[in-house]
Enzyme design. Structure first.
Site, PDB file in Angstrom:
ATOM      1  CG  HIS A   1      10.590  -2.754  -5.079  1.00 50.02           C
ATOM      2  ND1 HIS A   1      10.684  -4.090  -4.744  1.00 50.02           N
ATOM      3  CD2 HIS A   1      10.130  -2.130  -3.974  1.00 50.02           C
ATOM      4  CE1 HIS A   1      10.295  -4.255  -3.488  1.00 50.02           C
ATOM      5  NE2 HIS A   1       9.958  -3.077  -2.995  1.00 50.02           N
TER       6      HIS A   1
ATOM      7  CG  HIS B   1      10.543   1.945  -1.701  1.00 50.62           C
ATOM      8  ND1 HIS B   1       9.215   1.732  -1.449  1.00 50.62           N
ATOM      9  CD2 HIS B   1      11.166   0.760  -1.479  1.00 50.62           C
ATOM     10  CE1 HIS B   1       9.029   0.474  -1.077  1.00 50.62           C
ATOM     11  NE2 HIS B   1      10.205  -0.146  -1.085  1.00 50.62           N
TER      12      HIS B   1
END
Ligand SMILES: [Zn+2]
Length: 134
Positions: free
Chosen positions: A98, A100
């Site tokens: 992922h 951010h």
């Protein structure tokens, strides 16, 4: 597989989505460093960015500008930081790749604020606002 992000992607766990396409989603971080803190996540499970095919890494990052713009437009943030952690020692908490997007606010200065725990309703309303700004 036991993965919180796979559960969010498959809707078996609550997620506050702001973006979705065939291969990616973006949802609000449950413990935001700042308002609008979002995670951009490939739907396919890879633990680290080094596990992904190169072209998928490129496509993942190509999604970031438009998602960041919608967040900025909604929150009034004046800047944003990107972070992408790989491995426990880098503070990768969920072992599913992922990125951010962390909006930054002029009045907060350059220090990282403490993570907060907004209510589900608060996150839902933020997500709805951001979605309307794409
Ligand atoms: Zn996963």
């Amino acid at each position: 597989m036991d993965c919180i992000f796979c559960d969010i992607i498959s809707s078996s766990r609550e997620g506050h989505f702001i973006y979705e396409d065939d291969n990616h989603v973006a949802f609000l971080d449950k413990y935001p460093i700042d308002k609008g803190h979002t995670l951009v996540v490939p739907k396919q499970h890879y633990e680290k960015i080094t596990d992904m095919p190169e072209e998928m890494v490129g496509i993942l990052f190509s999604k970031i500008p438009k998602i960041a713009q919608a967040i900025m437009k909604t929150t009034g943030a004046v800047a944003f930081s990107l972070a992408q952690n790989n491995g426990r020692a880098a503070k990768q908490i969920i072992p599913h790749v992922h990125v951010h997007i962390i909006p930054r606010y002029a009045e907060m200065g350059a220090v990282w604020t403490k993570r907060t725990i907004p209510s589900s309703d608060e996150l839902n309303s933020q997500a709805t606002q951001i979605k309307s700004n794409f």
